[in-house]
Design a protein around this motif. Structure first.
Motif, short mmCIF file in Angstrom:
data_model
loop_
_atom_site.label_atom_id
_atom_site.label_comp_id
_atom_site.label_asym_id
_atom_site.label_seq_id
_atom_site.Cartn_x
_atom_site.Cartn_y
_atom_site.Cartn_z
N HIS A 1 -1.66 -21.54 9.33
CA HIS A 1 -0.56 -20.58 9.31
C HIS A 1 -1.08 -19.16 9.08
CE1 HIS A 1 3.28 -18.71 8.43
NE2 HIS A 1 2.79 -18.30 7.26
N ASN A 2 -2.00 -19.02 8.15
CA ASN A 2 -2.57 -17.69 7.89
C ASN A 2 -3.39 -17.20 9.07
OD1 ASN A 2 -1.49 -17.32 5.32
ND2 ASN A 2 -3.14 -18.44 4.34
N THR A 3 -4.06 -18.13 9.77
CA THR A 3 -4.83 -17.74 10.95
C THR A 3 -3.91 -17.21 12.04
OG1 THR A 3 -6.47 -19.44 10.43
CG2 THR A 3 -6.51 -18.54 12.65
N ILE A 4 -2.78 -17.91 12.27
CA ILE A 4 -1.81 -17.44 13.27
C ILE A 4 -1.21 -16.10 12.85
CG2 ILE A 4 0.42 -17.97 14.34
CD1 ILE A 4 -0.34 -20.92 14.24
N LYS A 5 -0.99 -15.95 11.56
CA LYS A 5 -0.46 -14.68 11.03
C LYS A 5 -1.42 -13.54 11.34
CE LYS A 5 0.95 -12.51 6.68
NZ LYS A 5 1.13 -12.74 5.21
N LEU A 6 -2.71 -13.77 11.14
CA LEU A 6 -3.70 -12.74 11.44
C LEU A 6 -3.80 -12.49 12.95
CD1 LEU A 6 -6.54 -13.75 8.95
CD2 LEU A 6 -5.04 -11.75 8.80
N SER A 7 -3.65 -13.56 13.75
CA SER A 7 -3.75 -13.39 15.20
C SER A 7 -2.61 -12.55 15.76
CB SER A 7 -3.78 -14.77 15.88
OG SER A 7 -2.53 -15.40 15.78
N LEU A 8 -1.44 -12.57 15.09
CA LEU A 8 -0.29 -11.77 15.53
C LEU A 8 -0.22 -10.40 14.85
CD1 LEU A 8 2.46 -14.54 15.58
CD2 LEU A 8 1.39 -13.47 17.55
N TYR A 9 -1.15 -10.15 13.95
CA TYR A 9 -1.10 -8.90 13.17
C TYR A 9 -1.19 -7.67 14.07
CZ TYR A 9 -2.38 -5.42 9.66
OH TYR A 9 -2.42 -4.30 8.86
N SER A 10 -2.01 -7.73 15.11
CA SER A 10 -2.18 -6.56 15.99
C SER A 10 -0.94 -6.26 16.81
CB SER A 10 -3.39 -6.79 16.91
OG SER A 10 -3.17 -7.94 17.72
N ASN A 11 0.00 -7.19 16.88
CA ASN A 11 1.22 -6.97 17.66
C ASN A 11 2.42 -6.62 16.78
OD1 ASN A 11 0.30 -7.26 20.24
ND2 ASN A 11 0.90 -9.40 20.47
N ARG A 12 2.19 -6.35 15.51
CA ARG A 12 3.31 -6.10 14.61
C ARG A 12 4.09 -4.85 15.00
NH1 ARG A 12 -1.29 -4.20 12.61
NH2 ARG A 12 -1.36 -2.34 11.27
N PHE A 13 3.40 -3.82 15.52
CA PHE A 13 4.10 -2.61 15.92
C PHE A 13 4.90 -2.83 17.20
CE2 PHE A 13 0.54 -0.77 13.41
CZ PHE A 13 1.30 -0.16 12.43
N VAL A 14 4.38 -3.67 18.09
CA VAL A 14 5.11 -4.00 19.32
C VAL A 14 6.41 -4.71 18.96
CG1 VAL A 14 5.04 -5.32 21.45
CG2 VAL A 14 2.98 -4.15 20.66
N VAL A 15 6.33 -5.67 18.02
CA VAL A 15 7.51 -6.42 17.59
C VAL A 15 8.55 -5.48 17.00
CG1 VAL A 15 8.34 -8.13 15.92
CG2 VAL A 15 6.24 -8.56 17.22
N LYS A 16 8.12 -4.60 16.12
CA LYS A 16 9.08 -3.71 15.44
C LYS A 16 9.64 -2.67 16.40
CE LYS A 16 11.25 -2.96 11.67
NZ LYS A 16 12.07 -4.04 11.11
N THR A 17 8.83 -2.17 17.34
CA THR A 17 9.30 -1.17 18.30
C THR A 17 10.38 -1.76 19.20
OG1 THR A 17 7.15 -0.08 18.29
CG2 THR A 17 8.60 0.37 20.15
N MET A 18 10.18 -3.01 19.62
CA MET A 18 11.18 -3.66 20.46
C MET A 18 12.51 -3.80 19.72
SD MET A 18 8.84 -6.66 22.22
CE MET A 18 10.19 -7.36 23.16
N GLU A 19 12.43 -4.07 18.41
CA GLU A 19 13.67 -4.16 17.64
C GLU A 19 14.36 -2.81 17.53
OE1 GLU A 19 15.22 -5.58 13.22
OE2 GLU A 19 13.31 -4.56 13.50
N LEU A 20 13.56 -1.74 17.34
CA LEU A 20 14.12 -0.40 17.17
C LEU A 20 14.81 0.11 18.43
CD1 LEU A 20 11.31 1.27 15.03
CD2 LEU A 20 13.55 0.45 14.27
#
Length: 293
Positions: free
Chosen positions: A185-204
């Motif tokens: 779970h932590n590994t997947i969390k780290l693998s998606l870390y670089s896309n956190r801004f993409v996720v938040k921008t799409m919501e905004l």
């Protein structure tokens, strides 16, 4: 500015390969533990059904009485179908000769053996109370029955030790799986870390959470399927190798249960990837933009 914008395509990508390797190893371990647990139970049942119960008969028993006792034993509850075998004293004597040599006994010495009936029990009936009841029933069949032998204590000790090993392996395997799931779970969390801004921008910009999660979820399901297939192929390869080295493993092989475990490995791969991905993406969606830095 334009040069900086073009360089944005080189932003870090999610490190999916690391999480996929971790998930594949977890699935292989889970499948291996499941198969070991399954076949250890099959091995116990196999041993139970292949321990002989020996009925020793008096030397002066008549043939008619002998056949009657044999037929009566076949009808007793707990006796494995087709396992009742009559071994005459002459046949037993020839077996001893073939094993120890023709001169193991002087020619003038009489045959010391007696007629015997050898049988096996159903696995569910191999327990002390049932075995004792069966031995009493056999003794009551005829005065021609001399003794009934069953290695109760030795067999019970062996089964008890195998059950302890089986339960110990299950507990240790369960703990290992819990730790592995947490790490993955932590590994997947780290693998998606670089896309956190993409996720938040799409919501905004007004995208719904389901729309945002969908592409990440689809990719995770594909990866989960691939990891599950690789783990199943690895388990099949290991199983073939064990069969190549120990062909007798087929005696305890249960194809239906094995297929269920393989299907469980595949489903587990999909669940781990999907649940972890949805959880991580939802976590980023709940945060403020400032918390992502």
């Amino acid at each position: 500015m334009a040069g900086n914008f073009k360089k944005s395509k080189y932003r870090p990508k999610p490190n999916y390969w690391l999480s996929n390797v971790s998930v594949t190893l977890l699935l292989f371990l889970a499948g291996l533990l499941g198969l070991s647990w399954l076949h250890s139970n099959e091995l116990i049942n196999y041993l139970k059904e292949n321990v002989n119960l020996t009925v020793e008969l008096h030397r002066d028993i008549k043939n008619a009485e002998l056949k009657k006792v044999t037929s009566s034993i076949k009808e007793l509850d707990g006796v494995k179908a087709g396992s009742v075998q009559l071994i005459s004293k002459e046949e037993g004597f020839q077996n001893l000769k073939s094993e120890f040599g023709e001169d193991f006994l002087d020619d003038d010495f009489p045959n010391p053996l007696q007629d015997m009936i050898v049988l096996n029990l159903n696995a569910v009936d191999v327990e002390k109370k049932k075995v004792d009841a069966l031995k009493s029933s056999i003794r009551a069949l005829s005065p021609g029955v001399s003794q009934v032998y069953f290695q109760d204590e030795l067999f019970d000790t062996a089964i008890r030790n195998m059950n302890l090993v089986n339960w110990g392996m299950t507990v240790i395997g369960f703990l290992i799986l819990l730790i592995a799931v947490f790490l993955i779970h932590n590994t997947i969390k780290l693998s998606l870390y670089s896309n956190r801004f993409v996720v938040k921008t799409m919501e905004l910009v007004g995208a719904r959470w389901g729309f945002i999660i969908r592409p990440f979820l689809s990719k995770s399901l594909v990866y989960g399927l691939i990891c599950g297939i690789i783990a199943i192929l690895a388990l099949a390869g290991l199983g073939y190798y064990i069969y190549y080295v120990y062909p007798s493993i087929l005696t305890i092989f249960n194809p239906q249960s094995t297929m269920l475990i393989m299907a469980g490995v595949l489903i587990l791969g999909l669940l781990i990837q999907a649940v972890s991905t949805v959880f991580v993406v939802n976590k980023y969606l709940r945060k403020n933009m400032s918390d992502l830095f």
